[in-house]
Scaffold this motif. Sequence first.
Motif, PDB file in Angstrom:
ATOM      1  N   ALA A  59      -6.171  -1.154  11.443  1.00 27.32           N
ATOM      2  CA  ALA A  59      -5.786   0.252  11.412  1.00 27.32           C
ATOM      3  C   ALA A  59      -7.045   1.118  11.395  1.00 27.32           C
ATOM      4  CB  ALA A  59      -4.950   0.538  10.178  1.00 27.32           C
ATOM      5  N   PRO A  60      -6.998   2.284  12.008  1.00 26.90           N
ATOM      6  CA  PRO A  60      -8.153   3.189  11.976  1.00 26.90           C
ATOM      7  C   PRO A  60      -8.467   3.640  10.548  1.00 26.90           C
ATOM      8  CG  PRO A  60      -6.552   3.903  13.618  1.00 26.90           C
ATOM      9  CD  PRO A  60      -5.911   2.817  12.837  1.00 26.90           C
ATOM     10  N   LEU A  61      -9.734   3.761  10.245  1.00 26.44           N
ATOM     11  CA  LEU A  61     -10.182   4.144   8.909  1.00 26.44           C
ATOM     12  C   LEU A  61      -9.667   5.525   8.505  1.00 26.44           C
ATOM     13  CD1 LEU A  61     -11.847   3.275   6.479  1.00 26.44           C
ATOM     14  CD2 LEU A  61     -13.855   4.254   7.594  1.00 26.44           C
ATOM     15  N   MET A  62      -9.383   6.370   9.487  1.00 24.40           N
ATOM     16  CA  MET A  62      -8.916   7.726   9.170  1.00 24.40           C
ATOM     17  C   MET A  62      -7.543   7.724   8.465  1.00 24.40           C
ATOM     18  SD  MET A  62      -7.925   9.058  12.988  1.00 24.40           S
ATOM     19  CE  MET A  62      -7.085  10.546  12.560  1.00 24.40           C
ATOM     20  N   PHE A  63      -6.862   6.592   8.457  1.00 23.71           N
ATOM     21  CA  PHE A  63      -5.562   6.494   7.790  1.00 23.71           C
ATOM     22  C   PHE A  63      -5.669   5.815   6.420  1.00 23.71           C
ATOM     23  CE2 PHE A  63      -4.449   6.892  12.283  1.00 23.71           C
ATOM     24  CZ  PHE A  63      -3.625   8.002  12.199  1.00 23.71           C
ATOM     25  N   TRP A  64      -6.872   5.846   5.834  1.00 28.12           N
ATOM     26  CA  TRP A  64      -7.091   5.192   4.545  1.00 28.12           C
ATOM     27  C   TRP A  64      -6.183   5.741   3.455  1.00 28.12           C
ATOM     28  CZ3 TRP A  64      -8.328   7.922   0.236  1.00 28.12           C
ATOM     29  CH2 TRP A  64      -8.811   9.214   0.421  1.00 28.12           C
ATOM     30  N   CYS A  65      -5.873   7.050   3.509  1.00 27.16           N
ATOM     31  CA  CYS A  65      -5.056   7.642   2.449  1.00 27.16           C
ATOM     32  C   CYS A  65      -3.621   7.108   2.476  1.00 27.16           C
ATOM     33  CB  CYS A  65      -5.069   9.163   2.533  1.00 27.16           C
ATOM     34  SG  CYS A  65      -4.614   9.805   4.131  1.00 27.16           S
ATOM     35  N   TYR A  66      -3.087   6.853   3.671  1.00 27.60           N
ATOM     36  CA  TYR A  66      -1.751   6.271   3.779  1.00 27.60           C
ATOM     37  C   TYR A  66      -1.765   4.825   3.298  1.00 27.60           C
ATOM     38  CZ  TYR A  66      -0.711  10.365   6.578  1.00 27.60           C
ATOM     39  OH  TYR A  66      -0.546  11.649   6.999  1.00 27.60           O
ATOM     40  N   CYS A  67      -2.826   4.130   3.608  1.00 30.84           N
ATOM     41  CA  CYS A  67      -2.964   2.748   3.179  1.00 30.84           C
ATOM     42  C   CYS A  67      -3.101   2.662   1.664  1.00 30.84           C
ATOM     43  CB  CYS A  67      -4.154   2.101   3.880  1.00 30.84           C
ATOM     44  SG  CYS A  67      -4.284   0.347   3.573  1.00 30.84           S
ATOM     45  N   LEU A  68      -3.814   3.602   1.083  1.00 29.03           N
ATOM     46  CA  LEU A  68      -3.973   3.643  -0.372  1.00 29.03           C
ATOM     47  C   LEU A  68      -2.616   3.783  -1.054  1.00 29.03           C
ATOM     48  CD1 LEU A  68      -6.029   3.917  -2.792  1.00 29.03           C
ATOM     49  CD2 LEU A  68      -5.730   6.367  -2.493  1.00 29.03           C
ATOM     50  N   ILE A  69      -1.783   4.672  -0.547  1.00 24.21           N
ATOM     51  CA  ILE A  69      -0.433   4.858  -1.102  1.00 24.21           C
ATOM     52  C   ILE A  69       0.387   3.581  -0.929  1.00 24.21           C
ATOM     53  CG2 ILE A  69       1.731   6.131  -0.817  1.00 24.21           C
ATOM     54  CD1 ILE A  69      -0.073   8.570  -0.044  1.00 24.21           C
ATOM     55  N   TYR A  70       0.262   2.935   0.232  1.00 21.03           N
ATOM     56  CA  TYR A  70       0.968   1.685   0.493  1.00 21.03           C
ATOM     57  C   TYR A  70       0.555   0.615  -0.517  1.00 21.03           C
ATOM     58  CZ  TYR A  70       2.264  -2.600   2.995  1.00 21.03           C
ATOM     59  OH  TYR A  70       2.771  -3.826   3.331  1.00 21.03           O
ATOM     60  N   VAL A  71      -0.737   0.469  -0.755  1.00 24.82           N
ATOM     61  CA  VAL A  71      -1.251  -0.540  -1.694  1.00 24.82           C
ATOM     62  C   VAL A  71      -0.754  -0.248  -3.108  1.00 24.82           C
ATOM     63  CG1 VAL A  71      -3.360  -1.374  -2.810  1.00 24.82           C
ATOM     64  CG2 VAL A  71      -3.252  -1.199  -0.335  1.00 24.82           C
ATOM     65  N   ILE A  72      -0.816   1.001  -3.536  1.00 25.70           N
ATOM     66  CA  ILE A  72      -0.355   1.358  -4.878  1.00 25.70           C
ATOM     67  C   ILE A  72       1.140   1.100  -5.018  1.00 25.70           C
ATOM     68  CG2 ILE A  72       0.003   3.307  -6.459  1.00 25.70           C
ATOM     69  CD1 ILE A  72      -2.711   4.389  -5.416  1.00 25.70           C
TER      70      ILE A  72
END
Length: 111
Positions: A59-72
Amino acid sequence: MVITDNSQTQTGRKWEGTSRKFAIKQRKFAPHNQNQNKAEQRIQDVKHKTMMTLDRANAPLMFWCYCLIYVIDCLNVTAKKSLGWRTSSEILNGDTPDISAFRFHFWQPIE
């Protein structure tokens, strides 16, 4: 109880007065000493899992905030031995968590 790193904003007169007024117990750790604060280690774990998930999903790094929510969200519905093999959201809400959102992987194309 409030756990602080003994920073100036958390040791000033205004903060001390507010803490006393509301009878808030405080525990202070030495600043820049992450091994004393369990929250600091948990934050590092979440960051590491987020970067690992982004990498594995390509996934592109610019979507890190969505990934952070997914991980949490994943961590909140994962059973923990320390909680008697219950999830943190189950302890908080009293209901069995809905894990249907996790039938898709992060960044998985939906057809």
